[in-house]
Design a protein around this motif. Structure first.
Motif, PDB file in Angstrom:
ATOM      1  N   LEU A  10       0.886  -1.438   0.053  1.00  0.00           N
ATOM      2  CA  LEU A  10      -0.055   0.009   0.022  1.00  0.00           C
ATOM      3  C   LEU A  10       0.823   1.229  -0.074  1.00  0.00           C
ATOM      4  O   LEU A  10       0.489   2.384  -0.014  1.00  0.00           O
ATOM      5  CB  LEU A  10      -1.113  -0.117   1.337  1.00  0.00           C
ATOM      6  CG  LEU A  10      -1.895  -1.152   1.328  1.00  0.00           C
ATOM      7  CD1 LEU A  10      -2.713  -1.094   2.507  1.00  0.00           C
ATOM      8  CD2 LEU A  10      -2.752  -1.140   0.300  1.00  0.00           C
ATOM      9  N   ASP A  48      -4.969   3.065  -7.040  1.00  0.00           N
ATOM     10  CA  ASP A  48      -3.839   3.942  -7.245  1.00  0.00           C
ATOM     11  C   ASP A  48      -2.496   3.315  -7.584  1.00  0.00           C
ATOM     12  O   ASP A  48      -1.625   3.675  -8.234  1.00  0.00           O
ATOM     13  CB  ASP A  48      -3.851   4.949  -6.175  1.00  0.00           C
ATOM     14  CG  ASP A  48      -4.979   5.968  -6.314  1.00  0.00           C
ATOM     15  OD1 ASP A  48      -5.663   6.015  -7.388  1.00  0.00           O
ATOM     16  OD2 ASP A  48      -5.346   6.791  -5.232  1.00  0.00           O
ATOM     17  N   GLN A  49      -2.137   2.292  -6.497  1.00  0.00           N
ATOM     18  CA  GLN A  49      -1.040   1.951  -6.558  1.00  0.00           C
ATOM     19  C   GLN A  49      -0.483   0.753  -7.446  1.00  0.00           C
ATOM     20  O   GLN A  49       0.528   0.536  -8.092  1.00  0.00           O
ATOM     21  CB  GLN A  49      -0.359   1.608  -5.136  1.00  0.00           C
ATOM     22  CG  GLN A  49      -0.466   2.632  -4.006  1.00  0.00           C
ATOM     23  CD  GLN A  49       0.619   3.726  -4.340  1.00  0.00           C
ATOM     24  OE1 GLN A  49       1.574   3.314  -4.875  1.00  0.00           O
ATOM     25  NE2 GLN A  49       0.442   4.873  -3.789  1.00  0.00           N
ATOM     26  N   HIS A  65      -4.692   8.325   9.152  1.00  0.00           N
ATOM     27  CA  HIS A  65      -5.900   8.309   8.242  1.00  0.00           C
ATOM     28  C   HIS A  65      -7.327   7.639   9.417  1.00  0.00           C
ATOM     29  O   HIS A  65      -8.233   7.910   9.123  1.00  0.00           O
ATOM     30  CB  HIS A  65      -5.686   7.637   6.998  1.00  0.00           C
ATOM     31  CG  HIS A  65      -6.955   7.507   6.102  1.00  0.00           C
ATOM     32  ND1 HIS A  65      -7.225   8.695   5.371  1.00  0.00           N
ATOM     33  CD2 HIS A  65      -7.871   6.654   6.113  1.00  0.00           C
ATOM     34  CE1 HIS A  65      -8.485   8.466   4.605  1.00  0.00           C
ATOM     35  NE2 HIS A  65      -8.875   7.144   5.038  1.00  0.00           N
ATOM     36  N   LEU A 114       2.411   2.759   2.289  1.00  0.00           N
ATOM     37  CA  LEU A 114       1.764   3.650   3.503  1.00  0.00           C
ATOM     38  C   LEU A 114       2.695   3.276   4.707  1.00  0.00           C
ATOM     39  O   LEU A 114       3.056   2.203   5.100  1.00  0.00           O
ATOM     40  CB  LEU A 114       0.445   3.252   3.895  1.00  0.00           C
ATOM     41  CG  LEU A 114      -0.662   4.095   3.325  1.00  0.00           C
ATOM     42  CD1 LEU A 114      -2.053   3.361   3.499  1.00  0.00           C
ATOM     43  CD2 LEU A 114      -0.733   5.341   3.077  1.00  0.00           C
ATOM     44  N   ARG A 152      -6.581   2.607  -2.445  1.00  0.00           N
ATOM     45  CA  ARG A 152      -5.185   3.012  -2.335  1.00  0.00           C
ATOM     46  C   ARG A 152      -4.455   1.959  -3.276  1.00  0.00           C
ATOM     47  O   ARG A 152      -3.613   2.183  -3.956  1.00  0.00           O
ATOM     48  CB  ARG A 152      -4.617   2.575  -0.829  1.00  0.00           C
ATOM     49  CG  ARG A 152      -3.173   2.751  -0.884  1.00  0.00           C
ATOM     50  CD  ARG A 152      -2.782   4.391  -0.679  1.00  0.00           C
ATOM     51  NE  ARG A 152      -1.396   4.612  -0.745  1.00  0.00           N
ATOM     52  CZ  ARG A 152      -0.733   5.773   0.001  1.00  0.00           C
ATOM     53  NH1 ARG A 152      -1.596   6.982  -0.215  1.00  0.00           N
ATOM     54  NH2 ARG A 152       0.266   5.934  -0.100  1.00  0.00           N
TER      55      ARG A 152
END
Length: 385
Positions: free
Chosen positions: A221, A251-252, A231, A223, A248
């Protein structure tokens, strides 16, 4: 109000009538139409699929009935007009969340213990997909709030198995692990509630398990622990956290096949009607946010099919052998008859189909659409082929 003696086809007809009054644009001829003609053309490998299930579902009294429509404004007014809605989806299996969801993803009514973390014995949609289309492990993911779903990514079938399975991300586990690595004083214990049917479900917490989940947090992720917890502190529910993880991943890695399980409404087991309603409204909003994310994302727009379906329903208020909205113990038509909404570039819009289908029909339907075979008793839904 529905009575437990009402047949599934009567439930379907009632949903049709409720929808006609709610969105107004559905013609009688469209409602009663049979198969939609399959669209011609070859599906490209770049087609993407997202399956959304509701843990425990919701009754028509709180959703499609006139008195419940205020709880699902996004489903009624934004999503249904953009897709094909099936009013009569029958679940003929065990009405437990894990085993019912496993049945949805294998296309077989599974019969194993609902409260033991074990892989399904039959191949999953993810395994069929990856083996047939030779897709990498990063192309399929399951995001499941309940820790009991940790084995759902791959089956124990000798011909398939975990080597072809989906990666499983358990947001609650990630949150729990992240909290242990930080000094945050945030009270996030309400997000760690695992299963309202069996709250004492054992959560693995070995140091090796924690490290694996931290690795997933950081490598998959992208992160940091601090970012994740920061978050999480803004979230109201585990379902919110799950949608955050889903976006996420989009997007990744832009995976082609994902399943997202929304589980907040299972708080109904605690007997808190207001929290059950809140969870229905939240699921309604999150489904709309997911569809909006799909439509605005360059990797997903105009190439993604989204299927939204409860795993099963709940008991009727006047069923003496049940507990109304709180449980799904009776196996009555109210508990077994749900619905399916499909949206995507090949799906006809503003169509309602009343003919009965089964929850195990989803796997062969996705296979038909994406071009791979599945060995299941379920059937391809012709309107979605």
């Amino acid at each position: 109000m529905f009575h437990r003696s009402i047949l599934p086809q009567q439930i379907a007809a009632s949903r049709r009538d409720f929808l006609r009054g709610a969105i107004g644009a559905i013609s009688a001829s469209t409602v009663r139409s049979g198969f939609a003609a399959p669209l011609s053309g070859i599906v490209q490998p770049t087609q993407k699929t997202i399956v959304v299930t509701f843990g425990g579902g919701a009754r028509d009294e709180e959703t499609f009935a006139e008195e419940g429509q205020e709880n699902i404004p996004n489903l009624l007014h934004t999503l249904l007009p953009q897709g094909t809605f099936f009013t009569q989806v029958r679940n003929g299996g065990i009405l437990g969340h894990y085993v019912a969801t496993a049945s949805i993803v294998t296309g077989v009514y599974e019969r194993f213990n609902n409260f033991i973390a074990q892989p399904p014995p039959n191949p999953t949609l993810f395994e069929y997909y990856r083996r047939a289309l030779k897709r990498p492990v990063t192309d399929t993911w399951v995001i499941a709030p309940s820790n009991g779903f940790q084995k759902i990514g791959g089956s124990s079938n000798a011909r398939f198995g975990p080597q072809y399975g989906a990666g499983v991300i358990l947001p609650k586990r990630l949150l729990s692990t992240a909290m242990q690595k930080t000094s945050t004083g945030a009270d996030l214990q309400h997000l760690l509630q695992d299963n309202y049917e069996m709250p004492e479900y054992q959560v693995l917490s070995t140091s090796q398990d924690r490290e694996l989940h931290l690795e997933a947090l950081e490598s998959t992720l992208r992160l940091s622990v601090a970012d994740f917890v920061k978050h999480a502190q803004t979230l109201d529910s585990a379902d919110e956290l799950s949608l955050f993880i889903t976006r996420r991943l989009m997007d990744q890695q832009a995976p082609s096949l994902m399943m997202l399980t929304l589980h907040d409404m299972d708080v109904a087991h605690s007997g808190a009607y207001s929290l059950y309603i809140d969870a229905i409204r939240r699921a309604d909003r999150l489904c709309a946010e997911l569809w909006q994310a799909v439509q605005s994302h360059p990797e997903y727009r105009d190439r993604t099919t989204v299927y939204i379906m409860p795993d099963f329903g709940r008991d009727a208020d006047d069923d003496p052998s049940g507990n109304g909205f709180q449980h799904h113990r009776t196996g009555s038509d109210m508990a077994r008859t749900t619905w399916l909404l499909a949206m995507g570039p090949h799906v006809r819009q503003n169509v309602v189909v009343e003919r009965p289908i089964e929850s195990i029909d989803l796997v062969p339907t996705v296979g038909c659409r994406l071009g791979f075979s599945t060995d299941t008793p379920g059937r391809c839904i012709e309107e979605l082929r």
